[in-house]
Design a protein around this motif. Structure first.
Motif, PDB file in Angstrom:
ATOM      1  N   LEU A 141      43.610  44.519  40.604  1.00 34.11           N
ATOM      2  CA  LEU A 141      43.416  43.537  39.495  1.00 34.11           C
ATOM      3  C   LEU A 141      44.273  42.242  39.514  1.00 34.11           C
ATOM      4  N   PRO A 325      33.647  46.374  38.889  1.00 31.03           N
ATOM      5  CA  PRO A 325      33.071  46.216  40.214  1.00 31.03           C
ATOM      6  C   PRO A 325      33.775  45.565  41.068  1.00 31.03           C
ATOM      7  N   GLN A 453      38.617  27.549  41.817  1.00 32.35           N
ATOM      8  CA  GLN A 453      38.960  28.359  40.611  1.00 32.35           C
ATOM      9  C   GLN A 453      40.313  28.268  40.242  1.00 32.35           C
TER      10      GLN A 453
ATOM     11  N   VAL B 185      36.389  28.363  33.656  1.00 35.33           N
ATOM     12  CA  VAL B 185      36.553  28.866  35.043  1.00 35.33           C
ATOM     13  C   VAL B 185      35.461  29.746  35.794  1.00 35.33           C
ATOM     14  N   PRO B 186      34.504  29.145  36.295  1.00 37.84           N
ATOM     15  CA  PRO B 186      33.189  29.922  36.725  1.00 37.84           C
ATOM     16  C   PRO B 186      33.524  30.844  37.628  1.00 37.84           C
ATOM     17  N   HIS B 187      32.604  31.959  37.712  1.00 36.98           N
ATOM     18  CA  HIS B 187      32.884  33.089  38.719  1.00 36.98           C
ATOM     19  C   HIS B 187      31.574  33.315  39.235  1.00 36.98           C
ATOM     20  N   GLY B 191      30.173  40.679  36.808  1.00 37.39           N
ATOM     21  CA  GLY B 191      31.368  41.480  37.256  1.00 37.39           C
ATOM     22  C   GLY B 191      32.641  40.739  37.847  1.00 37.39           C
ATOM     23  N   LEU B 194      34.369  39.646  34.453  1.00 39.18           N
ATOM     24  CA  LEU B 194      35.093  40.710  33.782  1.00 39.18           C
ATOM     25  C   LEU B 194      36.183  40.950  34.392  1.00 39.18           C
ATOM     26  N   THR B 195      36.154  41.072  35.873  1.00 41.81           N
ATOM     27  CA  THR B 195      37.563  41.309  36.629  1.00 41.81           C
ATOM     28  C   THR B 195      38.569  40.291  36.448  1.00 41.81           C
ATOM     29  N   LEU B 198      40.155  40.906  32.928  1.00 41.23           N
ATOM     30  CA  LEU B 198      41.065  42.172  32.922  1.00 41.23           C
ATOM     31  C   LEU B 198      42.294  41.935  33.815  1.00 41.23           C
ATOM     32  N   GLY B 199      42.234  41.274  34.881  1.00 42.24           N
ATOM     33  CA  GLY B 199      43.401  40.994  35.696  1.00 42.24           C
ATOM     34  C   GLY B 199      44.537  40.005  35.004  1.00 42.24           C
ATOM     35  N   HIS B 201      43.804  36.551  34.845  1.00 43.07           N
ATOM     36  CA  HIS B 201      43.757  35.349  35.039  1.00 43.07           C
ATOM     37  C   HIS B 201      43.116  34.381  34.263  1.00 43.07           C
ATOM     38  N   PRO B 214      33.406  49.810  26.928  1.00 41.92           N
ATOM     39  CA  PRO B 214      34.412  50.911  27.381  1.00 41.92           C
ATOM     40  C   PRO B 214      35.974  50.269  27.561  1.00 41.92           C
ATOM     41  N   HIS B 215      35.808  49.090  27.924  1.00 38.91           N
ATOM     42  CA  HIS B 215      37.288  48.508  27.663  1.00 38.91           C
ATOM     43  C   HIS B 215      37.880  48.260  26.367  1.00 38.91           C
ATOM     44  N   ALA B 218      39.017  51.652  25.422  1.00 44.71           N
ATOM     45  CA  ALA B 218      40.385  51.797  26.155  1.00 44.71           C
ATOM     46  C   ALA B 218      41.530  50.977  25.677  1.00 44.71           C
TER      47      ALA B 218
END
Lengths: 509, 328, 148
Positions: A141, A325, A453, B185-187, B191, B194-195, B198-199, B201, B214-215, B218
């Motif tokens: 992550l 994912p 980014q 910051v486009p991704h 998915g 979301l990463t 969570l990281g 960034h 779920p997150h 948790a």
């Protein structure tokens, strides 16, 4: 440790129960089939069969889909080795040395090494998944855009080691491939680049049509018209298995490929494709006979094939440990879980132990099943080469077109494949390598997106790459490698001048 | 002579008319294709499949889902817009159907399709987006977040599934309503978005509730507010932006069924009837429950009003965003 | 007229074409701090241009264009035409018909195999692969007239 073994015991009791075993088997068979078919890769296979899993419970669905995923990695090597057509994008590197081995009559050996390497990589990486999933996932992550860019730049550097011919030509092909990757919608600004009104090009050319075209179709275009059909040395049964020498040569590459693939697979993105490219480069660098690469080096098959198999387990790490994912394929598997009411998330392992451990155990079982499936089939597959070429190549063409079309249901992909096929044929005549083009197409959008980014994150300051430890370390390693290579390059150049000077002196006296 | 000819015509007509009547009544007589313009496993796809299955049961006729992916849905949508309006090709579209033509317009591009090339059938679901931040971040309420954003203009970053995508437009609507400036910051998809959060960034994310629930449970993410009209059922303590005084910040990731314009009225009526029956089915309800997506069923005028209002909001939003390259 | 010179020039021309297209499509360049959609393509085009020029200048491979061995070009052209036909006809004539025709042409006309063999192969290939994909893998393959 003991707890893990107990859990594993639970897992095996789930995995070896007949219904689960059955679905794992179905998944593996379909995966192998999907892998063997050119163009149709694991993502297409899983997407196609996702609806079929809706009637099953969560564990069976996941077990079957995972079976398709790593089964495709086993099957992908078959057409790559026998016909120089990548079964899926991750098998592109196997085409190079695998096919060369097949031409020398060692096709059976190549297939066997690929199967065994895949098995070892698959099994060992599941062990890694079992023990290391949560901490590795947390580490993964931390890879954000700047870290990802640093890693990809390192991957770009890999291109230098892919060439067996002129480095300059390979770099030219890499630039060309990177340019091809620029086609499509720019994710950062919304502009359509070089798409000329064709909406299907919005997501880019697609690595599948490009790879199948540049390697498979180009191969057919070059060979079909030859006056004498390709002479494939037809091996006897004894010669189907690798010799002891070949086993020895493949041991270390398999080990390295496993570790490398697993680590790369954990990272977000379409990493499993890159894993085989990186493995090839590493093997070439570490080999005592780098000139063999391209001519049928065993390591050139063993390394990449192991890497792409362990990358599949690596890709499951963030999915299972965190519910995140790491790429399109885990995303589909997550969706499958959601549809069955299993909510993937950080608590999955605790809340659904039967699912998690049953899944892990089924991966062990699946790898064994695939090994048993693939090894005897080696003899069968090699016999495909006995089919007279005038009948064989139309069949290959049909499968290639079908495979490429099936991925998106789009004729545009077929056109891309055809155009790249013609291009690949021309490039072969002009003695350019085509592998760097595929790597470029894969890397270009990721590199550009990560760079922009990162700059968006830091509001335009390039210092972000130095402020983040992982990115700085990776960039440092990359810089070191570049300097090392420049040094040896310069030294060789000086050497050459010195020798020339001596020779001239020798002539004068 | 003439009588015979007339008789002949009469007989021909008589043979023809039942054929026409039969042709009308016999919809559907072939498998229907439901086009899902998103990759398998995505929100649209996961909504499309239960819909198709339920409609198949109601119509007693096969309804198959086909994924036509590409260009954030434009490929699939263009395909249906151009297909024969005979009721055998349908589209399950997300709210991006209103965004894509607008985006094309501001880039002076020939639009891939326009919204009026579709005849709306029904709305199936409307997920309000929610604003999430990491659990470790200092903002405990939406108010904290907005105040901080006003103080540190352009410093707080958020990820999205792509420029002009649903997650981006949601944040843009909020930014305009609250008068704040955030860093985008486009991704490449929901998915990776979301990463990214969570990281750690990026600082914030506008997301459909199902994926982040779920997150939140948790303890990794915190939900601050929602873009919906009402509070999200699974998160009863999370206020809506409407309640907080920003009624313009209303955004739904909705999924609706469309047919190409020009599909005959009786066919459309049949489809509307079928959809109404389909969403009432217990199997369908349980499938949507598993996806944590509430069924919001609207039809006819109600849907048209909802769709028009949403399209207007989004078109205005896209125009306000403009071409970001021009703003540098 | 060595292969190196030709390929180098071709690459350089391609690079220039890309630069021109980026300009014509009005893709903004942006700045170093905020690169626009044309930034990376422009950089790559420059790299390709440099590579092309270097190949022309430093290329030591002296194979002439003719010596590269193009003698199978007629055969290659035939295959390319067949594939183009397939791409054009796939969604209009339907999968099975298109593939059967393509195989028939390849085997019958290009490879000059017998009538029976050609027929069996073409029909078998078309029907067999259709069954494999449509029924087993549930991929929707286009159907043409007569439901083919």
């Amino acid at each position: 440790m003991l707890e893990t073994l107990a859990n594993l015991g639970l897992g095996f009791s789930v995995a070896l129960s007949p219904p689960i075993l059955f679905y794992a088997f179905v998944g593996c068979v379909v995966g192998t089939l999907v892998g063997v078919l050119p163009g149709v890769g694991p993502l297409a296979g899983i997407s196609l069969l996702l609806p079929a899993t809706f009637g099953l419970d969560a564990t069976r669905a996941i077990v079957m889909l995972a079976g398709i995923y790593y089964g495709a990695m086993y099957g992908g090597s078959t057409t790559s080795i026998l016909m120089r057509i990548p079964g899926e994008a991750a098998s592109v590197m196997t085409c190079i040395d695998g096919y060369a081995m097949a031409r020398k009559g060692r096709g059976g050996a190549a297939l066997a090494i690929a199967a065994v390497g895949s098995y070892i990589a698959g099994t060992v990486s599941v062990v890694g998944l079992m023990f290391l999933a949560p901490p590795l996932a947390a580490f993964a992550l931390r890879f954000g855009p700047p870290e990802y860019l640093a890693l990809l730049l390192l991957g770009l550097f890999v291109l230098a080691y892919m060439s067996s011919g002129s480095m300059l030509k390979s770099l030219a092909m890499a630039s060309f491939g990177l340019l091809l990757g620029m086609v499509g919608i720019d994710q950062m600004s919304g502009y359509f680049r070089f798409a000329y009104g064709v909406v299907e090009l919005g997501d880019g050319l697609g690595v599948v049509p490009v790879a199948v075209g540049l390697f498979g179709v180009a191969e057919i275009l070059a060979t079909a018209g030859q006056a004498t059909p390709p002479q494939v040395v037809k091996p006897r049964l004894r010669e189907l298995l690798p010799s002891r020498q070949e086993w020895r040569e493949s041991a270390a590459p398999i080990g390295r490929g496993t570790v490398l693939g697993f680590l790369i697979g954990i990272l977000p993105g379409s990493a499993h494709i890159i894993s085989s490219f990186v493995s090839y480069a590493v093997e070439k660098r570490m080999s005592k006979h780098p000139e063999q690469f391209g001519q049928g080096a065993v390591a050139g098959v063993a390394g990449p094939e192991s890497a792409n198999n362990s990358a599949t387990s690596g890709a499951m790490v963030p999915m299972l440990a965190l519910g995140v994912p790491s790429g399109p394929i885990p995303a589909v598997m997550l969706a499958a879980m959601m549809v069955h009411g299993v909510s993937p998330g950080p608590l999955l392992i605790q809340q659904q132990p039967e699912l998690f451990w049953g899944f892990i155990a089924s991966m062990y079982v699946g790898n064994v099943v695939l090994l048993i499936l693939n090894l005897p089939l080696v003899g069968l597959f090699v016999n495909i080469l006995r089919v007279p070429y005038p009948y064989l190549y139309p069949a290959i063409l049909v499968f290639s077109i079908l495979g490429v079309y099936a991925v998106n249901g789009s004729v545009v992909d077929v056109w891309i494949m055809l155009i790249m096929g013609v291009l690949g044929w021309v490039l072969r005549k002009l003695s350019f390598e085509t592998a760097p083009v595929v790597l470029g197409v894969v890397l270009a959008p990721m590199i550009e997106l990560s760079l922009r980014q990162s700059l968006a994150m830091s509001d335009g300051h390039y210092a972000i790459f130095l402020q983040r430890p992982i990115a700085a370390v990776l960039l440092g390693v990359g810089l070191l490698l570049v300097l090392l290579n420049l040094y040896s390059f310069v030294r060789r150049g000086l050497d050459w001048r010195a020798r020339l000077a001596l020779a001239e002196k020798g002539e004068e006296t | 002579m003439r009588a015979r000819r007339l008789a002949g015509i009469a007989v021909a007509l008589a043979l023809f008319v039942p054929h026409l009547a039969v042709a009308q009544e016999s919809y559907p007589s072939r498998p229907i294709t439901l086009v899902a313009p998103f990759p398998p496993g995505g929100v649209a796809d996961l909504t499309a499949r239960p819909v198709a299955a339920a409609m198949e049961r109601v119509l007693k006729n096969p309804v198959g889902v086909v994924n036509k992916t590409g260009a954030a849905g434009a490929v699939g949508m263009q395909f249906v817009a151009a297909s024969k309006p005979d009721g055998y090709t349908l589209l399950l579209a997300l709210s991006s159907i209103s965004i894509i033509p607008e985006a094309d317009k501001i880039f002076d591009r020939q639009p891939a399709f326009t919204v009026d090339q579709f005849a709306p059938i029904a709305l199936i679901s409307a997920d309000p987006t929610i604003l999430v931040v990491r659990a470790e971040s200092p903002w405990k309420t939406a108010r904290d977040f907005i105040d901080d954003a006003k103080k540190r203009s352009g410093q707080i970053s958020y990820s999205s599934s792509g420029i002009y995508g649903t997650l981006h437009m949601a944040m843009e609507l909020l930014s305009h309503a609250a008068g704040i400036k955030l860093r985008h910051v486009p991704h490449a998809g929901a998915g990776p978005a979301l990463t990214a959060i969570l990281g750690g960034h990026v600082d914030a994310l506008a997301s459909g509730p199902a994926v982040v629930l779920p997150h939140i449970k948790a303890g990794k993410l915190r939900a601050l507010a929602g873009w919906g009209d009402k509070r999200v059922a699974a998160l009863p303590d999370v206020p809506t932006f409407k309640e907080l005084g920003y009624p313009d910040a209303e955004f739904y990731i909705w999924a609706g069924l469309f047919a190409p314009r020009g599909t005959p009225e009786p066919v459309l009526a049949r489809l509307r009837e079928a959809t109404r029956a389909a969403v009432a089915e217990p199997d369908f309800k349980s499938a949507m429950d598993k996806l944590e997506t509430p069924i919001v069923f609207k039809q006819g005028d109600e849907f048209q009003r909802f769709f028009d209002a949403d399209a207007r909001r989004l078109a205005a939003g896209v125009r306000k965003v403009g071409r970001i390259e021009d703003k540098k | 007229m060595t292969t190196e010179r030709v390929s180098g020039v071709a690459l350089a021309l391609l690079a220039l074409a890309v630069l021109e297209e980026a300009r014509r499509l009005k893709l903004p360049l942006g700045t170093l701090a905020t690169p626009g959609p044309a930034y990376m393509p422009a950089l790559l085009a420059l790299a390709l241009l440099l590579a092309g020029v270097l190949i022309v200048a430093l290329g030591r491979d002296a194979t002439t264009l003719g010596a590269a061995g193009w003698h199978e070009w007629r055969h290659t052209l035939a295959i390319v035409i067949v594939c183009a036909f397939v791409a054009l006809a796939l969604e209009r004539l339907g999968y099975r018909l298109t593939i059967a025709l393509a195989c028939a042409f390849l085997l019958g006309v290009v490879e000059r195999k017998g009538l029976v063999a050609t027929f069996l192969f073409s029909v078998g290939m078309a029907a067999g692969t259709y069954y494999l994909f449509d029924t087993l893998l549930r991929v929707q393959l286009p159907r043409g007239p007569f439901g083919l």
